[in-house]
Design an enzyme around this catalytic site. Structure first.
Site, short mmCIF file in Angstrom:
data_model
loop_
_atom_site.label_atom_id
_atom_site.label_comp_id
_atom_site.label_asym_id
_atom_site.label_seq_id
_atom_site.Cartn_x
_atom_site.Cartn_y
_atom_site.Cartn_z
N GLY A 264 104.63 1.31 62.36
CA GLY A 264 104.41 2.27 63.42
C GLY A 264 103.91 1.54 64.67
CG PHE A 265 103.62 -1.83 64.76
CD1 PHE A 265 102.75 -2.51 63.93
CD2 PHE A 265 104.96 -1.82 64.45
CE1 PHE A 265 103.22 -3.18 62.80
CE2 PHE A 265 105.44 -2.48 63.31
CZ PHE A 265 104.57 -3.15 62.50
N GLY B 297 101.57 0.56 56.20
CA GLY B 297 101.69 -0.86 55.86
C GLY B 297 100.34 -1.53 55.89
NE ARG C 298 80.89 -2.79 51.75
CZ ARG C 298 80.29 -2.41 50.64
NH1 ARG C 298 80.96 -2.31 49.53
NH2 ARG C 298 79.01 -2.11 50.65
CE LYS D 159 80.98 -3.75 62.77
NZ LYS D 159 80.61 -4.95 63.57
CD GLU E 282 94.76 -0.88 66.34
OE1 GLU E 282 95.69 -1.18 67.08
OE2 GLU E 282 94.85 -0.02 65.43
#
Ligand SMILES: Cc1cc2nc3c(=O)[nH]c(=O)nc-3n(C[C@H](O)[C@H](O)[C@H](O)COP(=O)(O)OP(=O)(O)OC[C@H]3O[C@@H](n4cnc5c(N)ncnc54)[C@H](O)[C@@H]3O)c2cc1C
Ligand code: SF4
Ligand code: FES
Ligand code: FES
Lengths: 171, 735, 338
Positions: free
Chosen positions: B235-236, B462, B622, B695, B699
């Site tokens: 998708g991105f 993904g 983590r 977290k 990206e």
């Protein structure tokens, strides 16, 4: 091969697209189907035979997602007409595992996390199986070069190379 | 039992993906399926003067051709078309709505046929005549028309004055061209119409966003529309907003009362969203000692004529570096193009690229080591908000990354390192992204046979969502991972936000933890109800689920098996649905950080660039699964290589058309372009960010990579290329 | 895409007969170029005559000491054929520099010669292009022309021929065997592809009713001193910005014979007798190579985006000749240019 129907070409109008009946051997089974002359092997697999494991990423030979093995060689099924492959031996991703046991390269892809979204994966694996059979690539650099016809937008390349090395070692 | 969380677990959906069993949106071959093929506009702006579908309709197998003139009714208010992530300002594009052409590649007709080949043949027979209007598609040419939008970050001090009086200054413009996501899967939707109900298989990063959107566009009730996306071929960001093919598929299905699939071609996908081209102007002023006095960042980016899309390009410096004076400005230029949209690390991929190149140039002006300069300017607090971070192990990233890379062996002099015909360059950059959490509901159904189903309406694009959810649920429920099944990608599942922005892992996993706690409570109640229960008197947080048992945390000998508790309570299943708690805590900044080190080898004569090594050291709280996490960051690095060296959507502005609308000439990295990528996860315990300390990683992998490579190219060659992509002709003046 | 009929040719004679009866028909071999173009609506044949099953699949030594390659030999088979690997490694490397292994498995020797340009406008039916629609104009001259030609261009067209294999075949002075209604003939490789001139729609001197049956290589293979260097925008699976085929025959470090051809710069593989003559009798040094480069690039002209190709080509020629002279051809998989 039998022909049925006719194409009338008054200007750009096609009244009856011609269908041709062909027999393919797909994953060790003979299958009969009716296709238009312009039906690609890829569309025949995906739409006519419901073998959707073979992917369409561009339809123009630019990505490798549609890679299948025809008579043992890896090719782009999107640029091949189904009618041209009458009688050919076709192996798709669905035909690699034997009796539920994954092909060593399929297993290696899982072990090495050689995919993310999975959309290029069928093509990568078929391509990798073809590459191993060719016997031309031994080093990582050679694998990189000979796997460059399979684009992975998720960027799994280093793991793909690792998976192929793993499968080569074990076969 | 060993913990699954933190272990390198292989993907639970791996088998489906390596055998071809995983089905994507365009692969549901339902009986009676009708195939749609889109006819797109060849001009960027104007009106449809005439559209002749008669020849197309004559093609055998063609059922109908929909255009703006004969489509089923659609709402006439903008609000109906606003999805969750539509830009606030503007009128969303409405497919096949009227005769107006807003951009090249806009759908003008949908051919519906019994088979795809017939639809495609007929599509090329649809004749469209246009009334053209003058168009603009060139950011550089239209730059003077840029208008400012509300800057995401407020100014501090007097940045211009401080810059003017700074001992060392660097100011420059950087340029990032339009880029397209190009996920490998073609955009597709299969709309199945059954008795007034609609099931849609869609390529989307947000099934519930699409579901709501379709309800609104087609005036249907929520329980009449179900949207599914069990697997997504990348998708991105391109799949965040509902794309036009889903509207067309539903239009077709409604018109014909039959299932319809619409699959776009690769070329047609160039008329979906894109990373907006942007001009990034950076001005940095420093003291001679190498501390920042002034930071200015101005962005001019592309949006469409009809919507204002913008992401925060400029604020990242506030997270990385101390500077008493700062000013940020974000401007937009409206062009006759589709609306730009999110693309992997939107805003940061571009903004941090410019910032981190500028920092490199400042380091050179100061004669300082680039890592040293960043440490000197290191900010312990978010500069804009003046608040601390929940955690920030960026210093460790610099140190561990540099050590792994061997940065101390770097000769700072450009062109000083070579291997035979190649100049060797080492460059580095920082990366930063957000660590967000969104409200998410997870349902767990635990059955008496010790199996659990964990469900939410997320999509695994993904990223490994299936796998990490199974891991977390297995740990929290004390079950083997094989006993967990994860259900995703179905709008009827419990509420979940879009899969984007790197918030899914933290949101979903914290929601699993809460739901599992509920399940634990229910089990405990059953256990306490047993005769002579060893757990009598225990509260829900006094026990844990371990190895199929409810176990006292204080005394492990006091335990009841889950099976016997359920049996005694006559419960054959326990169902729980809980939400994660999203702290409304404005007192901390929540971010992930990274340090990237890149090695390039550049042929001195020919300018051919090879990225031979990249180390990306990431501090992201983590790490749930080092295996899939590694892949996420590695993929981000590959994107960074593409951004730095290859990717550019090429326009011919005379025609307002993309000239490389394919993936042979829009270059993305291939296997041969990618070599050693080393990913380091820096230990970063964080109890504030969220209970599990997660977290997110989607990206951060790309952020800063292009800058590290650009800086390495400079170090290798002495040539600063600020316009991406860095092609060989920009590195070497050949003539 | 518009519909077409499909028929198979039983033999070469049948193929010629079939194409003669239907002037808008086309042969299909590997299909990697033709199907691509049909799907983009650039080509619209009424019928495809499948020649892929014709028995033109052998690679055999000729009595003259050369090698005869059947037109249907797939690119991969040719590149890995012992006769080619051993005696004409320049050809093997050029082939392996092009496309991907999957495409090379499909692409035929004959089809490779006849692949059309990759000019962006040729592919985009919404823009004018003289090659696709004679008389409509050339959009590339003032357009996005990074990949276009710098040599042998015309006002009508600045397209390049995209093949890698052909660059090597040009350097090796291959001969093309064709058969038409009037019988068989041969065409020297240099005469096979055309310059665009006023008829950019015609890429080659093959007549529409002729079929390529074979490619013949002369005895000389330059297997000691050769190199093929391809410069592109990513390191694999991309067309050449510039490619160079260099082949030398040396006596010590004196050049006895030289062949030099460029890809990615013209409507055909680019050679010049003057450039090759300039190398004769010279020492294998950079000065001689630079002179040859200047001869070969004589008259080169950029169109904006592709200006850089002139200088790039000059340096690439010098580099490739150096590799050839040292007997250290460019590796396919190791991307460092040595
Ligand atoms: C994504 C992509 C990347 C590529 N990259 C490269 C590259 O880097 N370098 C490179 O060199 N090539 C590259 N190619 C092109 C490829 O090499 C050619 O498409 C291929 O060689 C054509 O051979 P074919 O047999 O498939 O031809 P076909 O598509 O079957 O035919 C091409 C044309 O030749 C005609 N024809 C074929 N055989 C004969 C014959 N025997 N007699 C008369 N006419 C005939 C056909 O009628 C048709 O017009 C690439 C292709 C793609 C799709
Ligand atoms: S260069 Fe040739 S192929 Fe390209 S647009 Fe001009 S005429 Fe067409
Ligand atoms: S779908 Fe065949 S190569 Fe992309
Ligand atoms: S795994 Fe997504 S494209 Fe390769």
């Amino acid at each position: 091969m039998t022909h049925s129907g006719t194409v009338s070409r008054a200007g750009r109008i096609a009244s009856v697209p011609e269908k041709i009946s062909i027999t393919l051997r797909v994953n060790d089974k003979a299958v009969k189907l009716q296709v238009a002359p312009w039906t690609t092997l890829l569309d025949a697999l995906r739409d006519h035979l419901d073998l959707t494991g073979t992917k369409k990423g561009c339809d123009h030979g630019q990505c490798g997602a549609c890679t299948v093995l025809v008579d043992g060689r890896r090719i782009n099924s999107c640029l091949t007409l189904a009618v041209m492959k009458e009688g050919a031996e076709i192996i798709t991703i669905e035909g690699l595992a034997r009796d539920g046991v994954l092909h060593p390269l399929q297993q290696a892809f899982i072990d090495q996390d050689a995919f993310q979204c999975g959309y290029c994966t069928s093509g990568q694996i078929c391509s990798g199986v073809g590459l191993i059979a060719e016997g031309k690539a031994r080093t990582p650099n050679e694998i990189r070069e000979l796997m460059s016809g399979n684009i992975c937008r998720c960027g799994a390349y280093p793991n793909i190379v690792a998976a192929i090395l793993q499968a080569m070692e074990r076969s | 039992m060993a913990s699954y969380i933190g272990s390198a677990t292989s993907r639970v959906d791996g088998r489906a993906k390596v055998t071809g069993e995983a089905k994507y949106a365009g692969e549901f071959n339902v009986p009676g399926l009708v195939h749609g093929y889109v006819v797109e506009s060849t001009i960027p702006k104007g009106r449809i003067a005439r559209i002749d579908t008669s020849a197309a309709l004559e093609v055998a197998g063609v059922i109908d051709v929909l255009t703006h003139r004969n489509r089923p009714q659609m709402p006439d208010k903008d609000d109906a078309y606003k999805d969750e992530v539509a830009p606030e300002k503007g009128s969303p594009y409405r497919p096949l709505y009227d005769d107006r052409i807003l951009f090249t590649g806009q759908p003008v007709a949908l051919v519906l046929a019994e088979d795809w080949e017939a639809a495609r043949v007929a599509a090329s027979m649809v004749k469209v005549e246009y009334q053209k209007e003058p168009h603009v598609t060139d950011l550089h040419a239209e730059r003077s028309r840029a208008f400012a939008i509300d800057a995401p970050e407020k100014p501090r001090g007097d940045a211009e004055k401080a810059f003017a009086s700074a001992a060392v200054r660097h100011a420059a413009e950087y340029f990032i061209p339009t880029e397209h996501h190009n996920p490998m899967e073609l955009f597709a939707s299969t709309a199945i119409w059954e008795d007034g109900r609609l099931t849609v298989y869609d390529k989307t990063q947000g099934v519930q966003n699409v579901q709501k959107y379709l309800c609104s566009v087609f005036k249907m009730k929520p329980d009449e529309v179900r949207v599914m996306s069990p697997y997504m071929g990348g998708g991105f960001g391109a799949g965040l907003r509902p794309q036009y093919q889903v509207v067309l598929a539903v239009l077709g299905a409604r018109a014909l009362k039959r299932p319809v699939r619409v699959m776009l071609t690769r070329a047609q996908m160039y008329a979906l969203g894109y990373r907006p081209a942007s001009i990034e102007r950076l001005a940095l002023g420093a003291s001679s000692g190498g501390t920042l006095e002034s930071m200015q960042h101005e962005t001019i980016a592309v949006t469409s004529q009809f919507e204002e899309f913008a992401r925060n390009d400029t604020g990242w410096g506030n997270l990385l570096y101390k500077s008493p004076n700062a000013k940020f400005e974000h401007k937009l230029v409206k062009l006759d193009l589709p609306t730009s949209c999110d693309m992997r690390a939107p805003g940061a991929a571009t903004g941090v690229y410019a910032l981190e190149c500028a920092m490199d140039e400042l380091a050179i002006a100061l004669d300082a080591d680039p890592v040293q300069l960043r440490l000197q300017c290191y900010s312990e607090r978010h500069q804009g908000e003046d608040i601390p971070y929940t955690s920030k192990q960026l210093r460790e990233c610099y140190q561990q990354g540099a050590a792994e890379f061997g940065w101390d062996k770097r000769n700072p002099q450009p062109r000083s390192m070579r291997e035979g015909s190649e100049l060797v360059g080492w460059g580095m950059a920082s990366g930063v992204w957000e660590a967000l959490q969104m409200p998410t509901t997870v349902r767990i159904v635990l059955t008496a046979n010790g199996h659990a189903e964990v469900a939410t309406a997320a999509s695994d694009i993904g990223t490994g969502t299936y796998t990490i959810m199974a891991q977390v649920a297995a740990d929290m429920l004390g079950l083997p991972i094989d006993n967990i099944s994860v259900k995703l990608g179905d709008s009827t599942l419990p509420q979940c936000p879009l899969e984007g922005g790197s918030w899914i892992a933290s949101s979903v996993c914290n929601a699993i933890a809460n739901t599992a706690r509920g399940v634990r409570g229910d089990l405990l109640k059953l256990a306490i109800g047993m005769k002579d229960s060893p757990l009598a008197g225990a509260g829900v947080d006094d026990v844990a689920l371990i190895d199929g048992k409810i176990v006292s945390r204080r005394d492990a000998t006091r335990a009841v098996s889950i099976a016997s508790a359920m049996q005694s309570g006559n419960a054959d299943r326990i169902t729980r649905e809980e939400v994660n708690k999203v702290a409304d805590d404005k007192s901390h900044a929540r971010n992930v950080h990274s340090a990237i080190f890149a090695e390039v080898k550049v042929d001195e004569q020919l300018g051919v660039i090879r990225v031979t090594r990249v180390v990306n050291a990431v501090a992201a709280g983590r790490i749930l699964n080092p295996k899939t996490a590694h892949s996420q960051v590695m993929g981000g690095v590959v994107w960074g290589i593409g951004m730095a060296l290859h990717e550019e959507t090429l326009f011919d502005h005379r025609f307002g058309r993309v000239m490389n609308a394919n993936i042979a000439e829009y270059h993305m990295p291939v296997n041969a372009d990618v070599h050693d990528i080393k990913v380091i996860f820096v230990d970063e315990p964080d109890e504030i960010v969220n209970p599990l300390g997660i977290k997110g990683l989607g990206e951060i992998g790309i952020v800063g990579v292009a800058a590290a490579i650009a800086n390495a190219v400079y170090h290798a060659t002495g040539k600063r290329v600020r316009d991406l992509p860095i092609t060989l002709d920009k590195v070497i003046q050949f003539n | 895409m518009i519909p077409f009929q499909y028929t198979r040719a039983n033999d070469v004679a049948d193929a010629i007969k079939q194409i003669a009866t239907d002037p808008s028909a086309k042969f299909i071999a590997g299909g990697t170029n033709l199907i691509d173009l049909i799907k983009y609506d650039v080509e619209a044949p009424s019928r495809l005559i499948d020649i892929s099953h014709l028995p033109l699949r052998s690679v055999e030594p000729t009595s003259a000491g050369g090698v005869l390659i059947g037109a249907m030999v797939p690119n991969t088979d040719l590149a890995y054929h012992p006769l080619i690997e051993g005696r004409y490694p320049l050809l093997a490397r050029a082939i392996l520099s092009g496309a991907s292994q999957q495409l090379r498995n499909m692409a035929s020797t004959g089809g490779n010669l006849l692949q059309r340009t990759r000019c962006f406008y040729y592919y985009d039916t919404a823009t004018p292009c003289n090659k696709r629609e004679p008389g409509s104009g050339c959009s590339a001259i003032d357009g996005v022309n990074r990949i276009n030609a710098i040599l042998g261009t015309s006002e009508a067209c600045i397209a390049t021929h995209p093949s890698d294999m052909c660059v090597a075949l040009a350097a090796l002075e291959a001969t093309v065997h064709v058969t038409g209604p009037a019988g068989a003939r041969t065409i020297a490789f240099a005469d096979f592809h055309r310059l665009p001139g006023n008829t950019p729609q015609r890429d080659t001197n093959l007549e529409p009713d002729e079929i390529i049956t074979a490619i013949e290589l002369p005895p000389k293979g330059f297997s000691e001193n050769y190199s093929y260097l391809k410069i592109r925008d990513r390191l694999s699976y991309a067309f050449a910005l510039v490619s160079v085929a260099a082949a030398l025959e040396l006596d010590g470090d004196t050049i006895k014979e030289a062949r030099l051809a460029l890809g990615g710069v013209a409507h055909k593989p680019w050679r010049s007798t003057a450039a090759e003559a300039a190398l004769l009798g010279q020492r294998t040094d950079a000065t001689a190579f630079a002179k040859a480069a200047d001869w070969l690039l004589h008259g080169a002209k950029g169109y904006g985006h592709n200006d850089f190709k002139i200088g790039l080509a000059r340096r690439a020629i010098i580099r490739t000749l150096g590799q050839a002279a040292r007997g250290k051809p460019q590796s396919i998989s190791d991307k460092k240019i040595r």
